[in-house]
Write an enzyme that holds these catalytic residues in place. Sequence first.
Site, PDB file in Angstrom:
ATOM      1  N   LYS A  64      45.597  24.668 -16.046  1.00 16.81           N
ATOM      2  CA  LYS A  64      44.285  24.878 -15.414  1.00 16.81           C
ATOM      3  C   LYS A  64      44.080  26.357 -15.080  1.00 16.81           C
ATOM      4  O   LYS A  64      45.044  27.133 -15.043  1.00 16.81           O
ATOM      5  CB  LYS A  64      44.185  23.988 -14.172  1.00 16.81           C
ATOM      6  N   TYR A  87      36.577  14.094 -18.037  1.00 15.15           N
ATOM      7  CA  TYR A  87      36.604  13.538 -16.680  1.00 15.15           C
ATOM      8  C   TYR A  87      35.517  12.480 -16.501  1.00 15.15           C
ATOM      9  O   TYR A  87      34.921  12.370 -15.429  1.00 15.15           O
ATOM     10  CB  TYR A  87      36.443  14.659 -15.645  1.00 15.15           C
ATOM     11  N   ASN A 139      45.444  21.899  -8.926  1.00 17.07           N
ATOM     12  CA  ASN A 139      46.785  21.315  -8.982  1.00 17.07           C
ATOM     13  C   ASN A 139      47.518  21.614 -10.301  1.00 17.07           C
ATOM     14  O   ASN A 139      48.250  20.791 -10.822  1.00 17.07           O
ATOM     15  CB  ASN A 139      46.719  19.817  -8.678  1.00 17.07           C
ATOM     16  N   HIS A 177      46.704  19.430 -15.966  1.00 21.37           N
ATOM     17  CA  HIS A 177      46.277  18.074 -16.314  1.00 21.37           C
ATOM     18  C   HIS A 177      47.343  17.498 -17.231  1.00 21.37           C
ATOM     19  O   HIS A 177      47.892  18.218 -18.065  1.00 21.37           O
ATOM     20  CB  HIS A 177      44.937  18.092 -17.068  1.00 21.37           C
ATOM     21  N   GLU A 213      42.445  12.279 -25.825  1.00 22.60           N
ATOM     22  CA  GLU A 213      42.405  13.654 -25.317  1.00 22.60           C
ATOM     23  C   GLU A 213      42.890  14.652 -26.376  1.00 22.60           C
ATOM     24  O   GLU A 213      42.321  15.738 -26.512  1.00 22.60           O
ATOM     25  CB  GLU A 213      43.247  13.758 -24.035  1.00 22.60           C
TER      26      GLU A 213
HETATM   27  N1  UDP Z   1      40.413  15.598  -8.224  1.00 25.07           N
HETATM   28  C1  UDP Z   1      39.773  16.140  -7.126  1.00 25.07           C
HETATM   29  N2  UDP Z   1      39.615  15.351  -5.993  1.00 25.07           N
HETATM   30  C2  UDP Z   1      40.067  14.067  -5.939  1.00 25.07           C
HETATM   31  C3  UDP Z   1      40.698  13.519  -7.084  1.00 25.07           C
HETATM   32  C4  UDP Z   1      40.865  14.314  -8.198  1.00 25.07           C
HETATM   33  O1  UDP Z   1      39.333  17.273  -7.139  1.00 25.07           O
HETATM   34  O2  UDP Z   1      39.895  13.400  -4.895  1.00 25.07           O
HETATM   35  C5  UDP Z   1      40.618  16.433  -9.427  1.00 25.07           C
HETATM   36  C6  UDP Z   1      42.061  16.951  -9.537  1.00 25.07           C
HETATM   37  O3  UDP Z   1      42.016  18.273 -10.078  1.00 25.07           O
HETATM   38  C7  UDP Z   1      42.669  15.974 -10.538  1.00 25.07           C
HETATM   39  C8  UDP Z   1      41.480  15.707 -11.463  1.00 25.07           C
HETATM   40  O4  UDP Z   1      40.357  15.664 -10.583  1.00 25.07           O
HETATM   41  O5  UDP Z   1      43.780  16.533 -11.211  1.00 25.07           O
HETATM   42  C9  UDP Z   1      41.566  14.400 -12.231  1.00 25.07           C
HETATM   43  O6  UDP Z   1      41.723  13.343 -11.336  1.00 25.07           O
HETATM   44  P1  UDP Z   1      42.711  12.144 -11.636  1.00 25.07           P
HETATM   45  O7  UDP Z   1      42.472  11.096 -10.594  1.00 25.07           O
HETATM   46  O8  UDP Z   1      42.581  11.739 -13.063  1.00 25.07           O
HETATM   47  O9  UDP Z   1      44.153  12.784 -11.305  1.00 25.07           O
HETATM   48  P2  UDP Z   1      45.321  13.312 -12.278  1.00 25.07           P
HETATM   49  O10 UDP Z   1      45.378  12.389 -13.459  1.00 25.07           O
HETATM   50  O11 UDP Z   1      45.004  14.735 -12.653  1.00 25.07           O
HETATM   51  O12 UDP Z   1      46.567  13.236 -11.426  1.00 25.07           O
HETATM   52 MG    MG Z   2      43.881  11.721 -14.694  1.00 22.93          MG
END
Ligand code: UDP
Ligand code: MG
Length: 158
Positions: A10, A50, A113, A116, A127
């Site tokens: 990211k 997303y 974080n 991805h 993806e």
């Molecule tokens: N995200 C966020 N707030 C939230 C949940 C997710 O900003 O409450 C963002 C975060 O950067 C995350 C991305 O959206 O990595 C995708 O969300 P997902 O639930 O798919 O989590 P991941 O698979 O990345 O752990």
């Molecule tokens: Mg995810």
Amino acid sequence: MLERTLIILKPGTLQRGLVGEITSIFERKGLQLAGMKMIQLTDKLLDEHYAHLVDKPFYPQLKKAMMATPVIVCCYEGLEAISVVRTLAGATNGRKALPGTIRGDYSMSGQRNIIHASDSVETAAAELKRFFGPGEIFDYTYATSGFIYADDEYKPKE
Ligand code: UDP
Ligand code: MG
């Protein structure tokens, strides 16, 4: 099962100078790099990527952050690579992710974080197709695979 998974480094990972450190984690684990390139994410790509989040209140902020700079998309290959990389990534929220995981060690945020990582065989396939064109993911023999896997776990391609 031999799998391929998508990782996105990211914008914060580039800005914080962590590209080498994060990719070295996958390298030392024994995952094989099958594709890597720098791209600028767009509205269209992010709305697809997303799709499960487009209605969330935080989505506009997430999208802006993901487009702030180019990102690096990577395809790594290995036995059960999808779950291996999810385990290395740790919980979504960096404040909750365990120490020793990428998010646990490098992130203080539920959004910024670091990476991805694909979460299932189906999403990984979709993806990788979304972010890599034909000829951008490579098949090649990983010379060290015989030292990474047991003979009955994995036979390298000839
Ligand atoms: N995200 C966020 N707030 C939230 C949940 C997710 O900003 O409450 C963002 C975060 O950067 C995350 C991305 O959206 O990595 C995708 O969300 P997902 O639930 O798919 O989590 P991941 O698979 O990345 O752990
Ligand atoms: Mg995810």
